[in-house]
Design an enzyme around this catalytic site. Structure first.
Site, PDB file in Angstrom:
ATOM      1  N   LYS A  53      14.716  -4.377 -16.698  1.00 48.22           N
ATOM      2  CA  LYS A  53      13.686  -4.257 -17.719  1.00 48.22           C
ATOM      3  C   LYS A  53      14.020  -4.671 -19.220  1.00 48.22           C
ATOM      4  O   LYS A  53      13.373  -5.235 -19.850  1.00 48.22           O
ATOM      5  CB  LYS A  53      13.222  -2.746 -17.715  1.00 48.22           C
ATOM      6  N   GLU A  85       2.536  -6.281 -17.111  1.00 49.95           N
ATOM      7  CA  GLU A  85       2.662  -4.917 -17.782  1.00 49.95           C
ATOM      8  C   GLU A  85       3.456  -3.764 -17.043  1.00 49.95           C
ATOM      9  O   GLU A  85       4.484  -2.826 -17.763  1.00 49.95           O
ATOM     10  CB  GLU A  85       1.452  -4.430 -18.417  1.00 49.95           C
ATOM     11  N   SER A  99       0.849  -0.990  -0.010  1.00 48.02           N
ATOM     12  CA  SER A  99       0.152   0.194   0.052  1.00 48.02           C
ATOM     13  C   SER A  99       0.887   1.167   0.081  1.00 48.02           C
ATOM     14  O   SER A  99       0.593   2.368   0.572  1.00 48.02           O
ATOM     15  CB  SER A  99      -0.801   0.029   1.234  1.00 48.02           C
TER      16      SER A  99
END
Length: 431
Positions: A210, A134, A16
């Site tokens: 990435k 994604e 959170s």
């Protein structure tokens, strides 16, 4: 009684923080739209947190928060798990437990996917559930799904991207203002673009993770993180940026994945690219990915690569896709590794180079330097010399050559008596 077809799909959210809070808020605020798109409501069943604290910024019942994340993901009736806590552990254990429990997983965890994506894929396939990610690369920019689905009928040849907002901001400021690296980093930190410890960004670790994900999807080949050549931007100087400008180029930290001689080359490093290239105009903390495919040609994906709402947008896109599959009792695409191409070592990579040398200003220096290049099969395209009293600066740009040949040339140059310092070595990409 609620119709069985309209029973809510129960979502467990892990984390959170900035992204997790945005995901929870958007799930609440867009509940009706999301239900219409999925065909069934999405209900937050619980939010796993590391420790109890006030969560006024998350618009849900405080009773949903729990510090027992493992109990949450293995709770009966959990349909979907969203992981946005990051890191390797406990994220890996929680995701694997959720999958074993029959839940589909949406994650933004680039580090885990790059290090151990194969294990997650295998577990998801065995359990017959989805694994979507994604948000792991380039925030809100939809790049993974196009590689995974839209371009699956094409042959991707090259992926070239700016995938780290912190380094792009720093290099953009160095280009715009002439600032040095340290000064630009201080500004990025003050504005909240850089972490207190920026190592993962400025040393290229974030971009390398990435790049491994992008390459694996683009070339249907498992590319482990340790196979990605990585260099950061800490050695980029104001002089490098100025030299690039004089050549009509800009300096960017690039993630590059390409097909080379029946294999795959994957690398992250700063490079000089033409000012006319689409990636050259990507400024501030924005990200962009440039894809070259055999049939589709050149494609450009651009947008915000980080931040709570942009990343949450990508997470929710995955969540809707996984939820639709759940509601329709189907599943999305799994891992595609049929090509199993070898990953080429960096030494085999062929590109051009910009080399700056501090040398003695006397006759015969240029000839000696040129001989070193020629001895390793590296051809010089241009030379610029500036004299300063007894010193001179030689700036050379090469024709294409293997990285191993350039490295050997630089090592020999460092040992020459006439060379006081090899002050800069940077690759030159494109054009």
């Amino acid at each position: 009684m609620v119709e069985p077809a309209k029973e809510p799909l129960r979502v467990a959210l892990l984390g959170s923080g900035v992204v997790g809070s945005s995901v929870a808020r958007l799930l609440v605020e867009s509940a009706d739209d999301l239900a219409a798109r999925v065909g069934r409501p999405l209900e937050i069943a619980g939010i796993g947190v590391r420790r109890e604290r006030s969560r006024a910024d998350v618009p849900v019942d405080p009773a949903l928060f729990t510090t027992d994340a493992m109990e949450l993901v293995t709770r009966p009736g959990i349909d979907l798990v969203v992981e946005v806590i990051g890191g390797i552990e406990p994220a890996r254990s929680l995701i694997l437990a959720a999958i074993k429990n029959g839940a589909s997983v949406v994650t933004a965890n680039k580090a885990l996917l790059a290090e151990d994506g194969a294990t997650l894929y295998a577990a998801a396939e065995e359990a017959g559930v989805d694994l979507y990610y994604e948000a792991a690369v380039a925030g809100a920019i939809p790049i993974l799904r196009p590689l995974r689905e839209s371009l699956v009928g094409d042959r991707v040849q090259r992926v070239l991207g700016i995938v780290n907002g912190t380094t792009n901001f720093i290099l953009s400021r160095m280009t715009e203002s002439g600032a040095g690296f340290a000064e630009a980093l201080d500004e990025a930190t003050a504005l909240g673009y850089a972490e207190a410890d920026p190592t993962a960004d400025v040393e290229g670790f974030d971009a390398a993770a990435k790049a491994a994900i992008l390459a694996s999807l683009a070339f249907h080949t498992r590319v482990p993180l340790d196979a990605v050549h990585r260099e950061g931007i800490t050695e980029v100087t104001a002089a490098d940026v100025a030299s690039a400008r004089a050549m009509g180029r800009v300096v960017k930290l690039l993630a590059i994945a390409e097909l080379v001689d029946g294999g795959v080359s994957v690398r992250v490093h700063p490079a000089m690219i033409p000012a006319t290239h689409p990636l050259a105009g990507v400024g501030d903390a924005f990200n962009a990915v440039f894809v070259q495919a055999e049939a589709a040609g050149e494609l450009m994906f651009y947008g915000r690569g980080a931040g709570g709402d942009p990343t949450a947008s990508a997470v929710l896109g995955d969540l809707v896709a996984a939820a639709r599959n759940r509601a329709g009792e189907s599943s999305g695409p799994g891992e595609s590794t049929y090509a199993s191409l070898p990953v080429r070592p960096m030494g085999d990579t062929v590109t051009r180079y910009h080399v700056s040398l501090d040398v003695d200003d006397r006759p015969g220096v240029l000839a000696a330097v040129a001989q070193s290049f020629a001895g390793h099969g590296v051809s010089i395209q241009t030379v610029r010399q500036e004299g300063h009293a007894d010193d001179a600066v030689l700036v050379l740009v090469t024709h294409t050559a293997p990285d191993a040949a350039l490295a050997a040339t630089v090592e020999e140059l460092r040992a020459l008596e006439i060379v006081r310092d090899v002050s800069s070595v940077m690759r030159v990409e494109g054009g």
